[in-house]
Motif scaffolding. Structure first.
Motif, mmCIF file in Angstrom:
data_model
loop_
_atom_site.group_PDB
_atom_site.id
_atom_site.type_symbol
_atom_site.label_atom_id
_atom_site.label_comp_id
_atom_site.label_asym_id
_atom_site.label_seq_id
_atom_site.Cartn_x
_atom_site.Cartn_y
_atom_site.Cartn_z
ATOM 1 N N ILE A 78 -5.609 -32.498 -5.834
ATOM 2 C CA ILE A 78 -6.353 -32.615 -7.122
ATOM 3 C C ILE A 78 -6.515 -34.274 -6.966
ATOM 4 O O ILE A 78 -5.434 -35.073 -7.242
ATOM 5 N N ALA A 79 -7.629 -34.797 -7.202
ATOM 6 C CA ALA A 79 -8.001 -36.148 -6.877
ATOM 7 C C ALA A 79 -9.503 -36.417 -7.613
ATOM 8 O O ALA A 79 -10.199 -35.684 -7.851
ATOM 9 N N PRO A 80 -9.651 -37.794 -7.734
ATOM 10 C CA PRO A 80 -11.077 -38.154 -7.900
ATOM 11 C C PRO A 80 -12.052 -37.736 -6.927
ATOM 12 O O PRO A 80 -11.719 -37.415 -5.943
ATOM 13 N N ALA A 81 -13.401 -37.639 -7.698
ATOM 14 C CA ALA A 81 -14.130 -37.196 -6.514
ATOM 15 C C ALA A 81 -14.598 -37.590 -5.272
ATOM 16 O O ALA A 81 -14.820 -36.873 -4.360
ATOM 17 N N ALA A 202 -20.999 -38.663 -11.227
ATOM 18 C CA ALA A 202 -20.122 -37.780 -10.133
ATOM 19 C C ALA A 202 -18.721 -37.130 -11.151
ATOM 20 O O ALA A 202 -18.513 -37.597 -12.178
ATOM 21 N N PRO A 203 -18.414 -35.976 -10.684
ATOM 22 C CA PRO A 203 -17.084 -35.579 -11.434
ATOM 23 C C PRO A 203 -16.125 -36.391 -11.517
ATOM 24 O O PRO A 203 -16.023 -37.214 -10.503
ATOM 25 N N LYS A 204 -15.357 -36.551 -12.550
ATOM 26 C CA LYS A 204 -14.031 -37.314 -12.894
ATOM 27 C C LYS A 204 -12.960 -36.922 -11.531
ATOM 28 O O LYS A 204 -12.404 -37.922 -10.896
ATOM 29 N N MET A 205 -12.694 -35.521 -11.607
ATOM 30 C CA MET A 205 -11.646 -35.097 -10.746
ATOM 31 C C MET A 205 -12.116 -33.866 -10.208
ATOM 32 O O MET A 205 -12.897 -33.202 -10.945
ATOM 33 N N ALA A 206 -11.431 -33.505 -9.179
ATOM 34 C CA ALA A 206 -11.672 -32.207 -8.640
ATOM 35 C C ALA A 206 -10.364 -31.717 -7.887
ATOM 36 O O ALA A 206 -9.488 -32.225 -7.645
ATOM 37 N N PHE A 207 -10.286 -30.236 -7.716
ATOM 38 C CA PHE A 207 -9.224 -29.716 -7.108
ATOM 39 C C PHE A 207 -9.870 -29.121 -5.697
ATOM 40 O O PHE A 207 -10.711 -28.303 -5.780
ATOM 41 N N ALA A 208 -8.916 -29.261 -4.563
ATOM 42 C CA ALA A 208 -9.575 -28.556 -3.235
ATOM 43 C C ALA A 208 -8.262 -27.821 -2.453
ATOM 44 O O ALA A 208 -7.208 -28.474 -2.748
ATOM 45 N N VAL A 209 -8.781 -26.938 -1.753
ATOM 46 C CA VAL A 209 -7.762 -26.526 -0.838
ATOM 47 C C VAL A 209 -7.870 -26.671 0.589
ATOM 48 O O VAL A 209 -9.041 -26.742 0.991
ATOM 49 N N ASN A 210 -6.807 -26.713 1.365
ATOM 50 C CA ASN A 210 -6.914 -26.826 2.865
ATOM 51 C C ASN A 210 -7.299 -25.404 3.487
ATOM 52 O O ASN A 210 -6.243 -24.729 3.516
#
Length: 387
Positions: A78-81, A202-210
């Motif tokens: 979870i991190a900035p865009a 741009a979105p402030k933050m987002a969540f991504a998976v490996n």
């Protein structure tokens, strides 16, 4: 000691668990206990939904987190865009975004005559903290306008905080500052000044998976869990409200943040239709991507002369750090040539076109949209080596 170990990115793997890394937003600091608790609560919640331990690591630096994520050290992030956009090629898939959208605004003094950053030659520019999303947006905007920061501005300085930037503008030690839109608009209600440029949002933050480590079934569980998290978690200091997103949104962000300029002196900047017409007339086509990309697919008839890139993706790049074999180009400097690479975010064709012009070539066409635009338009492609 615990916080120091966590901030250093010390290994938190467990034999059966998953690893979540969190990078704070531009307005957050891990020295704030509530910020740490917020992300720890999210990790605990995801563990309960996935039925496996989720180990949480806070990393303050977006660049360090992106580097480690690209090496496969994390399962989720979870991190900035801009951090999420930078790990897409490493196999990360964005599932949700959070915190609304942000943009960077360039603010100048009330009496300035500049209508945009392109006109502000010789001004002193104050920029946000170097690794911040706001700074990335600002650099992307400068690149898109073909502004070579070091030469265009009398001074370009990164500040430790956006509050310090605005104070510098107030006391006239900076002529222009690039800051968060909400902060800028609040400041302008109390101080004289004017907006001369805006970046895209741009979105402030987002969540991504490996995706190399998280299964499709786990992805679905995680996405579902995130979307209902705000309802499940009742503590105000733990509130994170997620909304759906798609990978394409962050592909666009990656392109925007790393975009090449829309113009290049001494070069014809063209689109796919113009490229097709030129090729039909027999203009030499040069693909400057690496061999693997070329073999996978290229403009039909294109010659491959790879550009080996080490320098920064910016207008004022240092060509001495890169390698491009100009001796493989035609000896006649009047020869018409079309150069391309892998889209508007790929700098290799921009750099090779500029190097060709500097070497004396007078008839260079830069196909800025490159192979993705060519392929999307349905024009003929080849695979393997050109015969």
């Amino acid at each position: 000691m615990f916080l120091a170990a966590m901030m250093s990115g010390a290994s938190a793997w467990s034999a059966e668990g998953l690893k979540l890394v969190a990078v704070p937003s531009d307005s957050e600091r891990f020295s704030d206990v509530d910020v740490l608790n917020k992300y720890q609560a999210l990790a605990k919640y995801l563990g309960s939904q996935l039925k496996v331990p989720v180990d949480f690591s806070p990393v303050a630096s977006p660049f360090i987190a992106a580097k480690r994520a690209s090496r496969g050290e994390y399962d989720m992030i979870i991190a900035p865009a801009h951090t999420i956009a930078s790990v897409l090629k490493a196999g990360f898939n964005p599932l949700c975004k959070e915190g609304g959208t942000v943009e960077t605004i360039f603010v100048a003094g009330q009496n300035s005559k500049w209508g945009g950053i392109k006109e502000a030659n010789g001004a002193k520019l104050g920029l946000p903290p170097f690794e911040s999303l706001q700074a990335s947006l600002a650099r992307g905007e400068l690149n898109s306008k073909a502004v070579e920061t070091k030469k265009h501005f009398k001074e370009a300085r990164y500040f430790r905080s956006q509050e310090a930037q605005l104070f510098a503008l107030e006391i006239n030690s900076m002529d222009i500052v690039a800051v968060d839109s909400a902060m800028a608009e609040k400041w302008l209600k109390l101080h004289p000044g004017k907006i001369i440029q805006r970046t895209a949002e741009a979105p402030k933050m987002a969540f991504a998976v490996n995706t190399k480590k998280i299964s499709p079934d786990q992805e679905k569980v995680i996405e579902s869990a995130l979307l209902k998290y705000a309802e499940v978690e009742t503590h105000a200091w733990k509130k994170i409200s997620f909304s759906p997103t798609k990978r394409e949104e962050f592909v666009s962000i990656a392109s925007m943040l790393n975009t090449t300029p829309k113009e290049l002196a001494g070069v014809h900047v063209i689109e796919a239709k113009q490229a097709s017409d030129l090729i039909a007339k027999g203009v030499l086509v040069v693909d400057v991507r690496n061999e693997a990309e070329y073999l996978e697919g290229h403009v039909k008839g294109a010659l491959q002369i790879p550009y080996h890139e080490v320098s920064a993706k910016e207008v004022g790049f240092d060509a001495s750090e890169d390698k491009f074999d100009l001796s493989k180009l035609p000896h006649d400097k009047n020869t018409a040539m079309l150069l391309y690479c892998d889209g508007t975010h790929c700098w290799k064709s921009y750099k090779s076109a500029l190097m060709a012009v500097r070497d004396g070539y007078k008839n260079i066409y830069w196909f800025r949209g490159g192979f993705p635009e060519w392929k999307a338009a349905g024009y003929p492609i080849d695979t393997g080596k050109t015969k």
